[in-house]
Design an enzyme around this catalytic site. Structure first.
Site, mmCIF file in Angstrom:
data_model
loop_
_atom_site.group_PDB
_atom_site.id
_atom_site.type_symbol
_atom_site.label_atom_id
_atom_site.label_comp_id
_atom_site.label_asym_id
_atom_site.label_seq_id
_atom_site.Cartn_x
_atom_site.Cartn_y
_atom_site.Cartn_z
ATOM 1 N N ARG A 150 -9.871 5.746 27.646
ATOM 2 C CA ARG A 150 -9.563 4.410 28.162
ATOM 3 C C ARG A 150 -8.692 4.574 29.402
ATOM 4 O O ARG A 150 -7.582 5.106 29.325
ATOM 5 C CB ARG A 150 -8.808 3.589 27.124
ATOM 6 N N VAL B 120 -14.165 -2.006 21.881
ATOM 7 C CA VAL B 120 -14.008 -1.307 23.158
ATOM 8 C C VAL B 120 -14.774 0.022 23.147
ATOM 9 O O VAL B 120 -15.482 0.365 24.094
ATOM 10 C CB VAL B 120 -12.509 -1.048 23.452
ATOM 11 N N ARG C 37 -16.165 -7.830 15.609
ATOM 12 C CA ARG C 37 -16.542 -7.967 17.023
ATOM 13 C C ARG C 37 -17.183 -6.676 17.527
ATOM 14 O O ARG C 37 -17.129 -5.653 16.856
ATOM 15 C CB ARG C 37 -15.276 -8.205 17.846
ATOM 16 N N HIS D 250 -7.441 8.104 11.906
ATOM 17 C CA HIS D 250 -8.043 6.773 11.897
ATOM 18 C C HIS D 250 -9.524 6.924 12.191
ATOM 19 O O HIS D 250 -9.904 7.288 13.299
ATOM 20 C CB HIS D 250 -7.364 5.894 12.944
ATOM 21 N N LEU E 43 0.466 6.253 3.903
ATOM 22 C CA LEU E 43 -0.073 7.585 4.203
ATOM 23 C C LEU E 43 0.663 8.098 5.443
ATOM 24 O O LEU E 43 0.688 7.422 6.471
ATOM 25 C CB LEU E 43 -1.586 7.515 4.430
ATOM 26 N N ASN F 121 -13.379 -5.096 11.464
ATOM 27 C CA ASN F 121 -13.413 -5.856 12.717
ATOM 28 C C ASN F 121 -14.803 -6.462 12.880
ATOM 29 O O ASN F 121 -15.803 -5.778 12.691
ATOM 30 C CB ASN F 121 -13.106 -4.954 13.897
ATOM 31 N N GLU G 226 0.845 -1.190 0.000
ATOM 32 C CA GLU G 226 0.000 0.000 0.000
ATOM 33 C C GLU G 226 0.873 1.228 0.000
ATOM 34 O O GLU G 226 1.945 1.239 0.606
ATOM 35 C CB GLU G 226 -0.889 0.031 1.269
ATOM 36 N N LYS G 227 0.387 2.262 -0.638
ATOM 37 C CA LYS G 227 0.997 3.581 -0.498
ATOM 38 C C LYS G 227 0.934 3.923 0.988
ATOM 39 O O LYS G 227 -0.116 3.767 1.617
ATOM 40 C CB LYS G 227 0.177 4.575 -1.330
ATOM 41 N N GLU H 194 -9.409 -2.183 6.933
ATOM 42 C CA GLU H 194 -9.717 -3.466 7.585
ATOM 43 C C GLU H 194 -11.135 -3.452 8.131
ATOM 44 O O GLU H 194 -11.701 -2.389 8.340
ATOM 45 C CB GLU H 194 -8.784 -3.697 8.788
HETATM 46 C C1 MV4 Z 1 -1.594 2.233 7.246
HETATM 47 C C2 MV4 Z 1 -0.933 3.423 7.660
HETATM 48 C C3 MV4 Z 1 -0.493 4.284 6.683
HETATM 49 N N1 MV4 Z 1 -0.681 3.985 5.381
HETATM 50 N N2 MV4 Z 1 -1.760 1.999 5.919
HETATM 51 C C4 MV4 Z 1 -1.936 0.281 11.586
HETATM 52 C C5 MV4 Z 1 -3.043 -0.500 12.180
HETATM 53 C C6 MV4 Z 1 -3.705 -1.160 11.047
HETATM 54 N N3 MV4 Z 1 -5.088 -1.302 11.329
HETATM 55 C C7 MV4 Z 1 -3.410 -0.290 9.865
HETATM 56 N N4 MV4 Z 1 -2.379 0.589 10.280
HETATM 57 C C8 MV4 Z 1 -1.895 1.547 9.460
HETATM 58 N N5 MV4 Z 1 -2.071 1.352 8.119
HETATM 59 C C9 MV4 Z 1 -1.300 2.855 5.033
HETATM 60 N N6 MV4 Z 1 -1.452 2.581 3.735
HETATM 61 C C10 MV4 Z 1 -0.778 3.654 9.027
HETATM 62 C C11 MV4 Z 1 -1.257 2.703 9.929
HETATM 63 C C12 MV4 Z 1 -1.069 3.017 11.316
HETATM 64 C C13 MV4 Z 1 -2.179 3.244 12.141
HETATM 65 C C14 MV4 Z 1 -3.482 3.190 11.675
HETATM 66 C C15 MV4 Z 1 -4.551 3.396 12.499
HETATM 67 C C16 MV4 Z 1 -4.335 3.705 13.832
HETATM 68 C C17 MV4 Z 1 -3.072 3.777 14.324
HETATM 69 C C18 MV4 Z 1 -1.978 3.550 13.487
HETATM 70 C C19 MV4 Z 1 -0.675 3.644 13.996
HETATM 71 C C20 MV4 Z 1 0.390 3.428 13.179
HETATM 72 C C21 MV4 Z 1 0.189 3.087 11.845
#
Ligand code: MV4
Length: 450
Positions: free
Chosen positions: A341, A298, A295, A212, A207, A293, A204-205, A291
């Site tokens: 939390r 929290v 379930r 989030h 970011l 989830n 993946e590129k 992604e």
């Molecule tokens: C990423 C990203 C940046 N770019 N994908 C980390 C948890 C997983 N669910 C996906 N994650 C990430 N995917 C791309 N293409 C950065 C993260 C990431 C992150 C994402 C959500 C919440 C916290 C995070 C902490 C570090 C990295």
């Protein structure tokens, strides 16, 4: 009154989520069976349940992850359903399948949907096919290092190599430039094989500074699906969320309605049933699916307080074969909510802290909800996740929500273990947090600069 055909639920979990599930059962007139390890014999979830069964020693592997022990407890106690909560066996498709094989209802999605979303490549392909935007990257798994390198060159750096079996931040490697790629790729593959028994990876590129954002959905077994809006979960440390908000500051009501509508339609077409969460990264005004989830999460209470919907109740009713009790038009979003939390961890070092609570005072008043299993004199054992309480605050707007949060944090007394209350107080007074200026790296940056 809505009647449930589920009569007795075994709760295959501990701590605050076990208590949360018990409460939903009581409200539905459903009998409850708690399971516990020897370390949790006097825990709140055991005290509040109608019945309890000891399922093994403290180590999770021998108790809360012990499938034969849990299924036996359900059969012996005459439960007709099992709620897995979160963590432990909640996203284990083998467990959900075995539960159903024993003639019990698994309160969650079907085993094949759990398995599908457990494979991050399949999850991404599925939602791309169903019309949701995904992070630009490889079309599925990459198997050849030279092809992968060529793809990365075309994508432009930085590039992220993710494991199909990963998720929640496990099994990822960043390649910041071409020179880093080959090693990152090989390491990612090797580690994925060891950690997940599946060495498939995808690209993946990367970011660099996203937020989030996740959408809550609920769907019944008849193809009806609704979305309950989003949560901003950007404030995290080492992939552990610390503070969540609903709604997100960066989405407009119009965007929420249109995008949420697309998500609900996709989930309905998939035939998914139960509660679920679709995770997205947000950058430059766009959301990209990463992604799903399968379930209860929290942070579900912040969605509950702004929508007035009891998500755990809906999970139980849906699993019992009832149709969704609401349509998308019934879902409205009122005000703003924040969840803190409260982990039993040191607020500076994040080192977990176990012990006995020798003084407990819980905050209250308008807009304050506390989901916890704490009581005066209770034990916080060292064997489990450090989450001991969730402070959820709700108000008509974000500013008032922050004011109520500061008020509640000041009232909250938990003596006997270290907690994250001081950290949350600092965050609630931080100018960037107050202004809504944060991304997924905010907390880690804050701690480096101290
Ligand atoms: C990423 C990203 C940046 N770019 N994908 C980390 C948890 C997983 N669910 C996906 N994650 C990430 N995917 C791309 N293409 C950065 C993260 C990431 C992150 C994402 C959500 C919440 C916290 C995070 C902490 C570090 C990295």
């Amino acid at each position: 009154m809505k009647r449930s055909n589920v009569k007795k639920v075994l709760i295959a979990n501990r701590g605050e989520i076990a208590v949360r599930i018990l409460r939903a059962c009581k409200d539905l007139g459903i009998q409850t069976v708690a399971v516990h390890s020897t370390a949790d014999a006097e825990a709140m979830h055991v005290r509040l349940a109608d019945e309890s069964v000891c399922i093994g020693p403290p180590q999770p592997r021998e108790s809360y992850l012990n499938i034969p022990s849990i299924i036996s407890a359900a059969c012996v106690s005459g439960a007709d359903a099992i709620h897995p909560g979160f963590g432990f066996l909640s996203e284990n498709s083998t467990f959900s399948h075995m539960v159903e094989e024993h003639g019990l209802i698994f309160i969650g999605p079907k085993a094949d949907h759990i398995a599908m979303m457990g494979d991050k490549i399949m999850a991404k392909k599925t939602f791309a096919r169903l019309g949701l935007p995904t992070v630009p990257g490889s079309d599925g798994a990459v198997t050849n290092v030279n092809k992968a390198l060529k793809m990365a060159d075309e994508m432009g750096y930085p590039v992220l190599i993710k494991a199909a079996g990963g998720g929640g931040g496990r099994g990822m490697k960043v390649a910041r430039s071409r020179s880093e790629f080959t090693e990152a790729y090989e390491t990612a593959r090797q580690e994925a094989g060891i950690s997940f028994g599946n060495n498939q990876v995808y690209l993946e590129k990367y970011l660099t500074a996203p937020r989030h954002i996740e959408f809550q959905i609920i769907a019944d077994q008849f193809g009806n699906a609704v979305h309950l809006g989003e949560r901003d979960c950007s404030l995290q440390r080492r992939n552990q969320k610390v503070w969540e908000e609903a709604v997100s500051l960066v989405l407009t009501p119009k965007f929420r309605d249109v995008f949420g509508g697309k998500i609900a339609e996709a989930v309905g077409r998939l035939g998914y049933s139960g509660a679920g969460t679709l995770e997205f990264l947000y950058e430059n005004g766009e959301l990209y699916f990463i992604e799903m989830n399968t379930r209860i999460q929290v942070e579900h209470p912040i969605t509950e307080v702004i929508t007035g919907i009891d998500i755990v109740r809906e999970q139980i009713l849906i699993a019992g074969g009832n149709k969704l009790s609401l349509t998308q038009n019934d879902v409205t979003f009122k005000g703003h909510a924040i969840e803190c939390r409260i982990n039993a961890e040191n607020s500076e070092t994040f080192i977990p802290s176990a012990g006995t609570i020798n003084n407990y005072h819980c905050p209250g008043g308008p807009g304050v909800r506390v989901d916890s299993a704490l009581y005066d004199g209770c034990k916080v054992p060292p064997y489990y996740d450090s989450l001991i309480s969730k402070l959820i605050v709700h108000a008509n707007d974000r500013e008032q929500c922050l004011a109520r949060l500061r008020r509640a944090l000041r009232e909250y007394v938990i003596d006997g273990v270290d907690t994250l209350i001081p950290l949350h107080m600092r965050l609630a007074n931080n100018p960037d947090i107050i202004a809504g200026n944060f991304d997924i790296h905010f907390l880690e940056r804050l701690h480096e600069n101290k």
